[in-house]
Design a protein around this motif. Structure first.
Motif, short mmCIF file in Angstrom:
data_model
loop_
_atom_site.label_atom_id
_atom_site.label_comp_id
_atom_site.label_asym_id
_atom_site.label_seq_id
_atom_site.Cartn_x
_atom_site.Cartn_y
_atom_site.Cartn_z
N HIS A 1 0.82 -1.21 0.00
CA HIS A 1 0.00 0.00 0.00
C HIS A 1 0.86 1.26 0.00
CE1 HIS A 1 -4.24 -1.36 0.52
NE2 HIS A 1 -3.61 -2.50 0.73
N THR A 2 2.03 1.18 0.56
CA THR A 2 2.90 2.35 0.61
C THR A 2 3.56 2.64 -0.73
OG1 THR A 2 3.36 1.99 2.96
CG2 THR A 2 4.90 3.41 1.75
N PHE A 3 4.05 1.57 -1.38
CA PHE A 3 4.85 1.75 -2.60
C PHE A 3 4.11 1.43 -3.89
CE2 PHE A 3 7.90 0.75 0.85
CZ PHE A 3 8.59 1.97 0.86
N PHE A 4 3.05 0.60 -3.81
CA PHE A 4 2.36 0.20 -5.03
C PHE A 4 0.88 0.57 -5.04
CE2 PHE A 4 5.94 -2.71 -4.44
CZ PHE A 4 6.58 -2.58 -5.66
N LYS A 5 0.37 1.15 -3.93
CA LYS A 5 -1.01 1.64 -3.84
C LYS A 5 -2.04 0.54 -4.08
CE LYS A 5 0.76 5.75 -3.37
NZ LYS A 5 0.87 6.36 -2.04
N GLY A 6 -1.76 -0.67 -3.69
CA GLY A 6 -2.73 -1.73 -3.90
C GLY A 6 -2.33 -3.00 -3.19
N GLY A 7 -3.03 -4.09 -3.55
CA GLY A 7 -2.73 -5.40 -2.98
C GLY A 7 -3.73 -5.79 -1.90
N SER A 8 -5.00 -6.03 -2.30
CA SER A 8 -6.04 -6.30 -1.30
C SER A 8 -6.02 -7.74 -0.81
CB SER A 8 -7.42 -5.96 -1.87
OG SER A 8 -7.69 -6.72 -3.02
N SER A 9 -5.56 -8.71 -1.63
CA SER A 9 -5.61 -10.11 -1.25
C SER A 9 -4.23 -10.74 -1.02
CB SER A 9 -6.35 -10.92 -2.33
OG SER A 9 -7.71 -10.54 -2.39
N TYR A 10 -3.20 -10.20 -1.65
CA TYR A 10 -1.88 -10.83 -1.58
C TYR A 10 -1.35 -10.97 -0.15
CZ TYR A 10 2.94 -12.00 -2.75
OH TYR A 10 4.15 -12.62 -2.84
N PRO A 11 -1.48 -9.95 0.73
CA PRO A 11 -1.01 -10.14 2.11
C PRO A 11 -1.70 -11.31 2.79
CG PRO A 11 -1.41 -7.83 1.68
CD PRO A 11 -1.96 -8.57 0.51
N GLY A 12 -2.98 -11.50 2.51
CA GLY A 12 -3.70 -12.62 3.10
C GLY A 12 -3.18 -13.95 2.58
N MET A 13 -2.83 -13.99 1.30
CA MET A 13 -2.30 -15.23 0.72
C MET A 13 -0.98 -15.61 1.38
SD MET A 13 -1.44 -16.10 -3.25
CE MET A 13 0.05 -15.11 -3.27
N ILE A 14 -0.08 -14.62 1.56
CA ILE A 14 1.21 -14.86 2.20
C ILE A 14 1.01 -15.33 3.65
CG2 ILE A 14 3.31 -13.73 3.06
CD1 ILE A 14 3.40 -14.22 0.10
N THR A 15 0.15 -14.64 4.36
CA THR A 15 -0.10 -14.97 5.76
C THR A 15 -0.67 -16.38 5.90
OG1 THR A 15 -0.58 -12.64 6.15
CG2 THR A 15 -1.23 -14.17 7.87
N GLN A 16 -1.60 -16.72 5.01
CA GLN A 16 -2.23 -18.04 5.08
C GLN A 16 -1.24 -19.15 4.75
OE1 GLN A 16 -3.49 -20.32 2.49
NE2 GLN A 16 -4.69 -21.55 3.95
N LYS A 17 -0.31 -18.88 3.85
CA LYS A 17 0.71 -19.88 3.53
C LYS A 17 1.63 -20.14 4.73
CE LYS A 17 1.08 -19.55 -1.51
NZ LYS A 17 0.80 -20.99 -1.73
N LEU A 18 1.94 -19.08 5.46
CA LEU A 18 2.80 -19.23 6.63
C LEU A 18 2.08 -19.93 7.78
CD1 LEU A 18 4.51 -15.71 6.65
CD2 LEU A 18 5.60 -17.91 6.13
N ASP A 19 0.77 -19.70 7.88
CA ASP A 19 -0.02 -20.31 8.96
C ASP A 19 -1.44 -20.53 8.47
OD1 ASP A 19 -1.27 -21.15 11.21
OD2 ASP A 19 -0.94 -19.33 12.37
N PRO A 20 -1.79 -21.75 8.06
CA PRO A 20 -3.13 -22.02 7.53
C PRO A 20 -4.25 -21.75 8.53
CG PRO A 20 -1.63 -23.79 6.94
CD PRO A 20 -0.90 -22.92 7.92
#
Length: 449
Positions: free
Chosen positions: A20-39
């Motif tokens: 959000h700071t550098f690319f002004k977007g990304g609504s689902s990607y953080p959730g995908m990364i977080t879920q991969k680290l901890d289902p």
């Protein structure tokens, strides 16, 4: 919260901040990364919230938006997923956005739009207080199949949270077609006198689920929704807990109606949106929100992405309507037909994964009705422009009266040159995204969502 939970949340929040700071977007990607680290992370993120889930083929986004505004009147510490990121990773991202390491004693509420097929993945970890079933119409056949397959997905998802109350549209026969482990209450329409009728022959879900004879109706609101009964076996609409009893005004921009003896107004047109408001009212009453607070919530609600969203381009007023299946499109057509002023019509058809790759649904929609409307210009566009062009020609629009503009950038120019001030746009999901992106590029709106 476990160490694994905490680490996954930290990484997810950092990822979200960077996007959000550098690319002004990304609504689902953080959730995908977080879920991969901890289902299991969604369980940890949502454990302090009282959750309401809204699901169904049509009306999820607006019902969620209205419910959010209704509950906000009493519960200011409330979150939602307004961007339509309604699958598992989007839901995780929503909680990440609002996650705080600081505890407070205020009641926290989450009102979440959830994709029908994703419900089972969400309720594996989130145990909501209530789940709203808006409706089930034929939608994205390549992904969901027939309506009973979609409904089974919803029932299976609710069953993983057996203490959740199902708040469903009582006018939809499918929602009374099988027993559920969850308790159920129903909302519906009681605004017309009893008569005797059957649904149109080109309507899904009109066979009695008990004996498979054709259902009869005392009245029909639209499609297969109404006060149904089976004269053969006695199957009928259940008792309604929340009832809309009168439509005082309904045009292309607003509706006034009565629920349980109280008058309400929403600043968005169409009979189908009264159902969405009725669903939001039902959740409000379950959460002890007063009718006056609900009225204020309805008045606070703004038009959301692709739902009669108005965008001004120079002297033109563009109303964008998301369409994705025959029933939804027919309701939008009925709504724009109420516009008293002449207008131009633009139909943009894509067939990407998010739209549904099967466009055969356009042949079940009532495009023939547009020939009776006060339309001064009809334009077709999108990646499947030839399909929609042929469909409109079959509907009775002469080929010489159709303006073909395949490219979205060129479409903006055609808006400016339209012969009317008002332009109604019918667009599939990715077409709305593309249109908004181009409008943002040309500085008519901020951002692409």
């Amino acid at each position: 919260m476990s160490i694994r939970n905490a680490f996954a949340i930290m990484v997810g929040k950092t990822t979200r901040w960077g996007l959000h700071t550098f690319f002004k977007g990304g609504s689902s990607y953080p959730g995908m990364i977080t879920q991969k680290l901890d289902p299991t992370v969604l369980g940890a993120l949502s454990k302090d919230y009282e959750v309401v889930i809204v699901t169904g083929t049509n009306g999820k986004t607006l019902t969620t938006a209205l419910t959010y505004q209704v509950l906000k009147q009493k519960y200011p510490d409330i979150i939602t997923n307004p961007t339509g990121a309604n699958m598992l990773q989007g839901i995780i991202s929503t909680f990440l956005q609002h996650h705080s390491y600081t505890k407070n004693d205020k009641k926290k509420v989450a009102i979440l739009e959830v994709d029908e097929a994703s419900l089972v993945h969400v309720t594996k970890y989130v145990k909501p207080k209530a789940i709203v079933f808006t409706n089930v119409f034929r939608d994205q056949m390549d992904r969901y199949g027939e309506i009973y397959t979609t409904y089974q997905l919803m029932v299976d998802g609710a069953a993983l949270a057996p203490d959740a109350l199902i708040v469903s549209n009582g006018d939809a026969p499918i929602f009374n077609s099988k027993e559920t482990v969850n308790k159920r209450v129903y909302f519906g329409f009681d605004h017309l006198p009893d008569g005797e009728m059957q649904a149109h022959y080109n309507t899904d879900g009109v066979l009695c689920p008990q004996c498979h004879h054709i259902l009869h109706y005392k009245f029909i609101s639209y499609s297969n929704l109404g006060k149904y009964y089976c004269p053969h076996c006695g199957f009928k609409r259940p008792e309604l807990t929340y009832r809309m009893t009168d439509i005082m005004k309904m045009d292309h921009q607003s509706s006034r109606f009565v629920i349980d003896g109280e008058p309400f107004e929403i600043m968005i047109g169409g009979q189908y949106n009264i159902y969405n408001a009725l669903a939001a009212y039902s959740i409000g009453r379950i959460f002890d929100v007063t009718p006056d607070e609900i009225r204020t919530g309805f008045q606070s609600a703004k038009r959301v992405f692709g739902r009669q969203e108005i965008i001004n381009i120079d002297d033109k007023e563009i109303t964008v309507n998301l369409v994705k299946n025959p029933v939804g499109l027919n309701q939008v057509l009925d709504m724009i037909a109420r516009d008293p002023e002449p207008f131009s019509l633009v139909s943009i058809l894509n067939a990407n994964a998010a739209d549904g790759t099967d466009v055969s649904w356009i042949w079940d929609a009532d495009y023939e009705s547009i020939t009776d409307m006060n339309i001064k210009q009809i334009t077709v566009s999108g990646e499947r422009v030839e399909d929609i062009k042929i469909r409109l020609e079959v509907a009775g629009v002469p080929e010489e009266d159709l303006q073909v503009v395949p490219g979205i950038a060129d479409l903006i120019t055609s808006f400016k040159n339209a012969p009317t001030k008002k332009i109604h746009v019918l667009a599939t999901y990715t077409a709305v995204l593309q249109l908004r992106k181009e409008l943002a590029n040309q500085h008519y709106i901020e951002g692409g969502m």
